[in-house]
Design a protein around this motif. Structure first.
Motif, PDB file in Angstrom:
ATOM      1  N   GLU A   1      63.112 -53.405  85.634  1.00  0.00           N
ATOM      2  CA  GLU A   1      62.763 -54.842  85.180  1.00  0.00           C
ATOM      3  C   GLU A   1      63.905 -55.711  85.593  1.00  0.00           C
ATOM      4  O   GLU A   1      65.081 -55.523  85.545  1.00  0.00           O
ATOM      5  CB  GLU A   1      62.769 -54.990  83.504  1.00  0.00           C
ATOM      6  N   THR A   2      63.219 -56.800  86.449  1.00  0.00           N
ATOM      7  CA  THR A   2      64.106 -57.749  86.915  1.00  0.00           C
ATOM      8  C   THR A   2      63.413 -59.290  86.650  1.00  0.00           C
ATOM      9  O   THR A   2      62.281 -59.388  86.216  1.00  0.00           O
ATOM     10  CB  THR A   2      64.083 -57.678  88.699  1.00  0.00           C
TER      11      THR A   2
ATOM     12  N   MET B   1      59.425 -62.259  84.685  1.00  0.00           N
ATOM     13  CA  MET B   1      60.013 -61.056  84.482  1.00  0.00           C
ATOM     14  C   MET B   1      59.068 -59.851  85.164  1.00  0.00           C
ATOM     15  O   MET B   1      57.846 -59.983  84.869  1.00  0.00           O
ATOM     16  CB  MET B   1      60.232 -60.800  83.000  1.00  0.00           C
TER      17      MET B   1
ATOM     18  N   ASN C   1      67.069 -65.939  77.448  1.00  0.00           N
ATOM     19  CA  ASN C   1      68.610 -65.902  77.865  1.00  0.00           C
ATOM     20  C   ASN C   1      68.564 -66.329  79.351  1.00  0.00           C
ATOM     21  O   ASN C   1      69.614 -67.139  79.873  1.00  0.00           O
ATOM     22  CB  ASN C   1      69.098 -64.855  77.442  1.00  0.00           C
ATOM     23  N   TYR C   2      67.743 -65.767  80.238  1.00  0.00           N
ATOM     24  CA  TYR C   2      67.844 -65.865  81.737  1.00  0.00           C
ATOM     25  C   TYR C   2      67.708 -67.301  81.864  1.00  0.00           C
ATOM     26  O   TYR C   2      68.437 -67.958  82.731  1.00  0.00           O
ATOM     27  CB  TYR C   2      66.849 -65.091  82.248  1.00  0.00           C
TER      28      TYR C   2
ATOM     29  N   GLY D   1      62.187 -56.733  72.881  1.00  0.00           N
ATOM     30  CA  GLY D   1      63.471 -57.801  73.240  1.00  0.00           C
ATOM     31  C   GLY D   1      63.172 -58.808  74.559  1.00  0.00           C
ATOM     32  O   GLY D   1      63.928 -59.115  74.958  1.00  0.00           O
ATOM     33  N   ARG D   2      61.759 -58.506  75.180  1.00  0.00           N
ATOM     34  CA  ARG D   2      61.641 -58.831  76.345  1.00  0.00           C
ATOM     35  C   ARG D   2      61.866 -60.706  76.341  1.00  0.00           C
ATOM     36  O   ARG D   2      62.233 -61.204  77.231  1.00  0.00           O
ATOM     37  CB  ARG D   2      60.512 -58.499  77.252  1.00  0.00           C
TER      38      ARG D   2
ATOM     39  N   ASP E   1      63.417 -62.452  74.442  1.00  0.00           N
ATOM     40  CA  ASP E   1      64.730 -62.811  74.339  1.00  0.00           C
ATOM     41  C   ASP E   1      65.433 -62.749  75.799  1.00  0.00           C
ATOM     42  O   ASP E   1      66.349 -63.675  76.257  1.00  0.00           O
ATOM     43  CB  ASP E   1      65.532 -61.872  73.247  1.00  0.00           C
ATOM     44  N   LYS E   2      65.247 -61.915  76.416  1.00  0.00           N
ATOM     45  CA  LYS E   2      65.952 -61.561  77.784  1.00  0.00           C
ATOM     46  C   LYS E   2      65.453 -62.581  78.748  1.00  0.00           C
ATOM     47  O   LYS E   2      66.319 -63.236  79.460  1.00  0.00           O
ATOM     48  CB  LYS E   2      65.485 -60.237  78.459  1.00  0.00           C
TER      49      LYS E   2
END
Length: 522
Positions: free
Chosen positions: A376-377, A420, A463-464, A456-457, A459-460
């Motif tokens: 995942e990026t 994402m 945050n990014y 939690g993706r 949130d990720k």
């Protein structure tokens, strides 16, 4: 799945938890957690369960225990549902079919696959991959066959730190076992029975002296004699066979320039071949379902760094761990392969019929995939991502959660979007619309693929985007929402009036939607 099958078989035999636990040599609470899927099951405990339930480990993996609710379903309705499921799966498999054509896969399996007659089912999957123009290299093991011949000749197996001490007598058993396995595999790959998965197959098998080896020598004062390690793989020779449409079969044996023969490990040959051939995938078929963490949970994906950390924790842990013995062989091999350029290494169960198909052609897979870098990026979107973004946001637009945007608008605003990716597939998106004069930026259009929610993706990605906004010098982040106010409150936003928005945004505010305004300082 295994825990559920154990529970169903236990109940069908009118056994209590306590009775089955006693037969297995474990406690009832531990067995209860296994049945509920809270922890994994070790190979030893799996075999004990199979013996106690008068079945086989393979049966506990793939038992067809149809839910009661389906037993009374009319055949026509059930068939129609299965057809829809098949069409959905086949369509979802299309990207993998396109990606795998012309790729090289190295598939490694122990001698148990042959001795327990599991290779017939495996050959069906190999035929399918070959029909999709996947270039296949098989690496077989021979441990049970060698042990059988040593026992037949009244010879005691000699091991040192998990390595076989191969003297002259043992080397003869190694040659016999590998020769017999090679012939059996070649015969099974030659089948073409009508009305079977092998109908119309034309698999040609190539084998030979593709592996150059050298002796391991003396280790800790012990001479391992004819036990060796891979020195070189004849990648050019193998590639020529693959170019001719042949399947290459490698045995765990190698030859030296002086004419000596060495007994090698399955993992060493498989990893060395995958690295030399620059293979896209290395697949190990093993006894367990994959790699489990210390809590017994199956790990679907892990980086090589995470795998090394897990191996270190297992060695240092003083508590009982549900950890399959063959993971000790295959996980370090997977790490080595990934660190030397193999894109993906898969560890899957040999007991599940169609395991390779399920692992390769479904999003979730069924085993553990090890990669060098995280799958995942997150990055800024580009014009090629428009289609993926539209697929994510259109369902939310139809529900009224997001403001409707058309393809043309997305294309014009693509530089404001971030995505994402999971294994090169867009699974999430969000946008940052800047208001430079007020040094404010709007966070909008957050969407995560339903198949990937709950991890939690969101949130990720948030945050990014928040970090991107800070790096660009914005002082405040704001959003407008009608449905998810608590989500933003939990992340540090506070509710404000419309007059706190940038002037330009106030002019565009839709009073019919009556969206609430939330602002967060950066």
């Amino acid at each position: 799945m295994i825990g559920n099958n154990i529970r169903n078989l236990r109940k069908s035999q009118n056994l209590t938890l306590q009775q089955l636990a006693a037969r297995m040599g474990t406690d009832a609470s531990n067995l209860s957690r296994i049945e509920r899927g809270e922890i994994g099951i070790s190979e030893a405990l799996l075999r004990a369960a199979a013996q106690a339930l008068n079945t086989t480990p393979g049966r506990l993996y793939d038992a067809d225990l149809t839910p009661v609710s389906l037993t009374n379903t009319p055949p026509a309705i059930l068939s129609q549902g299965n057809s829809k499921d098949f069409v959905h799966w086949f369509r979802s498999a299309a990207p993998y079919i396109h990606a795998f054509g012309g790729s090289t896969f190295v598939i490694a399996f122990g001698g148990e696959v042959v001795s327990e007659q599991q290779f017939i089912a495996l050959s069906h999957d190999l035929n399918l991959l070959a029909s999709l123009e996947v270039r296949l290299v098989l690496v077989h093991g021979a441990r049970p066959q060698i042990e059988h011949r040593l026992k037949r000749d009244n010879l005691t197996p000699k091991l040192h730190n998990g390595l076989r001490i191969t003297d002259d007598a043992a080397m003869q058993a190694v040659k016999e076992a590998n020769g017999a396995i090679r012939v059996e595999i070649e015969s099974l790959l030659s089948m073409g029975i009508a009305n079977s998965p092998m109908a119309g197959s034309d698999i040609r098998v190539a084998s030979g002296n593709f592996v150059t080896a050298k002796p391991l020598g003396v280790r800790d004062g012990v001479d391992l004699q004819h036990t060796g390690e891979v020195r070189k793989i004849d990648a050019i020779g193998i590639q020529k066979r693959l170019d001719d449409g042949e399947l290459v079969l490698l045995s765990p044996m190698g030859y030296s320039p002086t004419g000596e023969t060495f007994n090698l490990s399955l993992e060493d040959v498989a990893v060395s071949a995958a690295v030399a051939l620059d293979a896209e995938k290395l697949i190990f078929l093993m006894d367990s379902a994959g790699v489990h963490n210390l809590r017994g949970e199956l790990l679907r994906e892990m980086t090589s760094a995470k795998a090394k950390n897990l191996l270190r924790n297992v060695q240092e842990s003083d508590v009982p761990i549900h950890y399959s013995e063959d993971v000790n062989y295959y996980l370090p091999a997977a790490v080595r392969a990934c660190e030397h350029g193999v894109t993906r290494t898969h560890l899957i169960s040999r007991h599940i019929d169609g395991a390779i198909v399920q692992e390769l052609f479904t999003r979730q897979g069924i085993g553990t995939m090890v990669t060098e870098l995280p799958l995942e990026t997150m990055r800024q979107a580009n014009i090629d991502d428009v289609g993926g973004i539209l697929m994510l946001i259109e369902p939310l637009e139809n529900e009224g959660i997001l403001v409707r945007r058309g393809r043309e608008r997305i294309e014009m605003e693509i530089n404001y979007f971030y995505v994402m990716e999971h294994d090169n597939r867009v699974i999430g998106c969000a946008a940052l619309y800047p208001f430079a004069q007020e040094k404010m930026v709007e966070f909008a259009c957050l969407a995560i693929d339903p198949s990937y929610r709950g991890g939690g993706r969101g949130d990720k990605l948030f945050n990014y985007c928040q970090a991107q906004a800070s790096q660009k010098g914005f002082k405040r982040l704001f959003c407008l929402t009608t449905r998810t106010e608590h989500w933003f409150l939990e992340r540090g936003f506070t509710e404000h009036n419309i007059d706190q928005l940038p002037d330009e945004k106030q002019k565009l505010y839709n009073f019919q939607r009556k969206s609430k305004v939330f602002i967060k300082p950066l």
